[in-house]
Structure formats: structure tokens, C-alpha cells
Design an enzyme around this catalytic site. Sequence first.
Site, PDB file in Angstrom:
ATOM      1  N   ARG A  85       0.853  -1.206   0.000  1.00 37.00           N
ATOM      2  CA  ARG A  85       0.000   0.000   0.000  1.00 37.00           C
ATOM      3  C   ARG A  85       0.882   1.247   0.000  1.00 37.00           C
ATOM      4  O   ARG A  85       0.585   2.249  -0.649  1.00 37.00           O
ATOM      5  CB  ARG A  85      -0.963  -0.004   1.196  1.00 37.00           C
ATOM      6  CG  ARG A  85      -1.699   1.318   1.350  1.00 37.00           C
ATOM      7  CD  ARG A  85      -3.037   1.253   2.067  1.00 37.00           C
ATOM      8  NE  ARG A  85      -3.040   0.443   3.276  1.00 37.00           N
ATOM      9  CZ  ARG A  85      -2.402   0.731   4.410  1.00 37.00           C
ATOM     10  NH1 ARG A  85      -1.677   1.840   4.506  1.00 37.00           N
ATOM     11  NH2 ARG A  85      -2.478  -0.072   5.440  1.00 37.00           N
ATOM     12  N   TYR A 137     -16.090  15.206 -18.610  1.00 38.70           N
ATOM     13  CA  TYR A 137     -16.256  13.758 -18.585  1.00 38.70           C
ATOM     14  C   TYR A 137     -17.332  13.426 -17.544  1.00 38.70           C
ATOM     15  O   TYR A 137     -17.365  14.009 -16.450  1.00 38.70           O
ATOM     16  CB  TYR A 137     -14.918  13.126 -18.200  1.00 38.70           C
ATOM     17  CG  TYR A 137     -14.974  11.641 -18.031  1.00 38.70           C
ATOM     18  CD1 TYR A 137     -15.161  10.810 -19.127  1.00 38.70           C
ATOM     19  CD2 TYR A 137     -14.859  11.058 -16.777  1.00 38.70           C
ATOM     20  CE1 TYR A 137     -15.227   9.441 -18.971  1.00 38.70           C
ATOM     21  CE2 TYR A 137     -14.915   9.687 -16.613  1.00 38.70           C
ATOM     22  CZ  TYR A 137     -15.106   8.880 -17.717  1.00 38.70           C
ATOM     23  OH  TYR A 137     -15.164   7.521 -17.560  1.00 38.70           O
ATOM     24  N   ASP A 211      -6.965  17.530 -16.797  1.00 37.60           N
ATOM     25  CA  ASP A 211      -7.218  16.144 -17.185  1.00 37.60           C
ATOM     26  C   ASP A 211      -6.700  15.997 -18.618  1.00 37.60           C
ATOM     27  O   ASP A 211      -7.286  16.527 -19.547  1.00 37.60           O
ATOM     28  CB  ASP A 211      -8.727  15.878 -17.105  1.00 37.60           C
ATOM     29  CG  ASP A 211      -9.108  14.461 -17.544  1.00 37.60           C
ATOM     30  OD1 ASP A 211      -8.312  13.825 -18.259  1.00 37.60           O
ATOM     31  OD2 ASP A 211     -10.213  14.021 -17.184  1.00 37.60           O
ATOM     32  N   LYS A 236      -6.970   4.523 -20.849  1.00 34.86           N
ATOM     33  CA  LYS A 236      -7.149   4.932 -22.239  1.00 34.86           C
ATOM     34  C   LYS A 236      -5.827   4.799 -23.016  1.00 34.86           C
ATOM     35  O   LYS A 236      -5.316   3.714 -23.121  1.00 34.86           O
ATOM     36  CB  LYS A 236      -7.683   6.365 -22.271  1.00 34.86           C
ATOM     37  CG  LYS A 236      -8.827   6.632 -21.281  1.00 34.86           C
ATOM     38  CD  LYS A 236     -10.139   6.009 -21.683  1.00 34.86           C
ATOM     39  CE  LYS A 236     -11.184   6.072 -20.582  1.00 34.86           C
ATOM     40  NZ  LYS A 236     -11.559   7.404 -20.143  1.00 34.86           N
TER      41      LYS A 236
END
Length: 443
Positions: A85, A137, A211, A236
Site C-alpha cells: 500500500r 467527462y 485532465d 485509455k
Amino acid sequence: MAAPQTPAQASKKALLSRVDLDGHALPPSPAPSSPHPGARRYALATELVYTDSKDQYGASSIPIYQSATFKQTSSSGGNEYDYTRSGNPTRTHLERHMAKIMNANRALAVGSGMGALDVITRLLKPGDEVITGDDLYGGTNRLLTYLKNNQGVIVHHVDSTNVDRVKEAITDKTAMVLLETPTNPLIKIVDIVSIARISHEANSKALVVVDNTMLSPMLLNPLDLGADIVYESGTKYLSGHHDIMAGIIACNNPELGDKMYFTINSTGCGLSPNDSFLLMRGVKTLAIRMERQQSNAQRIAEYLEEHGFKVRYPGLKSHPQYDLHWSMARGAGAVLSFETQDVALSERIVEAARLWGISVSFGCVNSLISMPCRMSHASIDAKTRQERQMPEDIIRLCVGIEDVEDLIDDLRNALIQAGAITFTIDDIHAKNVDGEESSSSAA
Ligand SMILES: *Cc1c(COP(=O)(O)O)cnc(C)c1O
């Protein structure tokens, strides 16, 4: 007795005391995984492929350290890695690579693009104001609405293509200006340079966040244009195969990097070792994929425009913000949209396409077609969509790396079958004669 060490000396000593997997000296975990300025030595296409990991066995591809824990050499711990983590060698390798690619001082890898925005928006406090666009988005819109309804964050949606609208909205409470360019599916271009400048002038504490999912570091480096933080969905273009979910955050301010790392370590949203490996593998082919996707997209945009459709693509001179886009970016990307003026017609076109898979998302090697108002943007209610002038009939094309003649052929067949263009003798020619275009026109 020797003078006590200053904190700077102590951390310098810690830094010198350990050499990690990549041959970098680092303090114990949790340590910045990408503490070096991302000075690139080669062209981007080269840097994407080139990694200089010093694996103990000389592995050319960094191994997947599929381990939650790491054994310590002393009872007080202190080895570079202790718990995944907090840090994992495969993730660290990816983060360093991404920092270099994104011209950043620090990159952080998390479980998804929305996970990245979650980490970034945890920098906000109740009462803070966020200024953002009106063609966001869908998932970004949903997260911001949640923060507004539950966390006391004030969100202003403005037309971010208009620098004056953004300027008017900035106050001394503005903590974040959140931008996307090109927007999707309306393909509106946002002037990052001017907005970053006026935002910082009006409020030095305001963070400009971009973004960059639509263009990827191959085509745009928002940090070089004045942004404070950039994030991307690794789902993406970065990974390119629609087989993992991932998100990358990058910044140059070490303090900001530490704050966001704190959230990742606290919440446990760091990217898993296996997905870090897959993203690392995918990103090496980003340049060659994007080049092909982009040249295919250009041809398809021109084909649709020639047939009388209203096409939105920054590679077309008809795009109203063509010059602005090219003042910032190195390419037009591979997402475009077009309108048919008829929702039912658009539905028939989407369903008639065969090579073009009906799917949300983009950035994959195969081509996709969708109706954003029905799919990716359905989480924005119809009234808001109308207010934001989102045409319900808009079709989005996310272009892949297939043969462009096959893609155009399949699209032409879908347009004819749906009744959007009329079938003419030229269409038969277009099928048989290499390079010849159909002269049929939009209905
Ligand atoms: C897909 C996408 C996201 C979210 O990324 P996930 O990896 O799906 O969480 C954010 N912004 C844009 C522009 C996107 O296309």
C-alpha cells in the site's frame, strides 16, 4: 562530541544509504518514488521505450513484485519497501517512468482515472471553490456533484473555452481550476496557458489541474503550459488495450506530491503490481499507436466532413479553435464526433457499424463508436445536457489502429444502411477502386 545533524543532513544521509532496484539512492519507504526532475534526454518516442532499471538479474522488463509485504533487515524496519500500500518496486518503476514522460518531478499511479481525481480533490476543504468546465467527462461531473452535496465544496461550471468566464468566477476562495481539453464529446478547446496565468495572478493559492486523458503526454504536456497538476486515465491511451484500469497523477511541486502520496498511502488506492506492469508494457507503444490512430482519425474526419456532416475534430481547419489547439498541442488526437440532426438516425448508424464496436471509452487499439448522451454521459441528466448544448444525436468515434480503408468502408456501409447517405454507383467504385472516394452526400 559531534554537532547534532540538521534534518537536511539526516535526510541526505538516509538518501545516500540505500540503493534501490533501479540504482537510485532512496530513503526508506514511504519515499518519493519519482523524486528527480523529469529531464528527458531523448525524443519522446525513444524515452517511452527506454528504461534503465538495474534489476538484480538484468530482466529487460521489470518483474511483477506480487507481494504485499517485504522482509526487513532490522527490528525497526526501515528497508525501502515494507508494505505494498505504501510502495511496491513495480509501481515505483512505473511512476519514475511516467514522471519522465510527463515532464514532471513526481508521478503517482493509482487504480483508475477517477481514483486520480479523487486523490487530487482530497486537497480540497469544505468551503473551497472549484471552477470547472461545462462539458466534462461524465465521471468527473459525478464526483464533483458528490463533493458539492456531501463535502461542502462549491463547484462552479463555466464555459471554460471563454477565458473571461473563468476569470469572472475566480475569488479568494478558489482552490482549484479543473480543465479538460479537448472536451468530450463536444471537442471544445480550453486555453490552458491563459487560464493558468489569470488563475495564478488572481489567486496564488489556486491550483490549476488538467485532465490530459484525451491527448496523452504524447501530444500535450500541461505542466509545461502552467498547470500545477496533471492527471490521466491510464485506462485509455497510456495502456492502449482496454485491459486494465489505471490513473496517473503528475506534478512538479514536491509538497503537493507528498500530500497526494499521503492520501494514496492512507486510502490504499495505489496501482496494483500486476496492473503497474501492464501499464508499463502498454505505454512503451504509445507513440506508434497514437501516430496511427491520429492519422486514421484525420482521414475519417475528412471523409465525414466531405459528406456534409458537422464534424468536431481539431485536425480539421473548420474547427473554430484550430489555432488555439495547435498553439498548445502536438497533434489532434483520435477522438472525434459528428452530428446527424436525428437521434433515431444516429442510433441506426451506431448499430449498423460492425468493425466499430459499440463501447464507451477510447484510447484502445480497436475503433469504437458510441452515442455519448446514451452511454458515457448518461450520468449527466437530460436537463443539464440541454443547458450545456450537448446534441442528443451526437455520435462519437474513437479511432483505433486498423486499416483506415476498412474503417471508412465499414462506416460508409453503416451510413448507407441507416439511410444517412444515399447509395450511389460511386460507393461501389469506392469499394473496388483504391483511394477513390464516394460522392454520395449527407441526407
Ligand atoms: C475515462 C476518463 C476518465 C476516468 O478514467 P477511468 O480510468 O475510467 O476512471 C477521466 N477523464 C477522462 C477525460 C476520461 O476519458
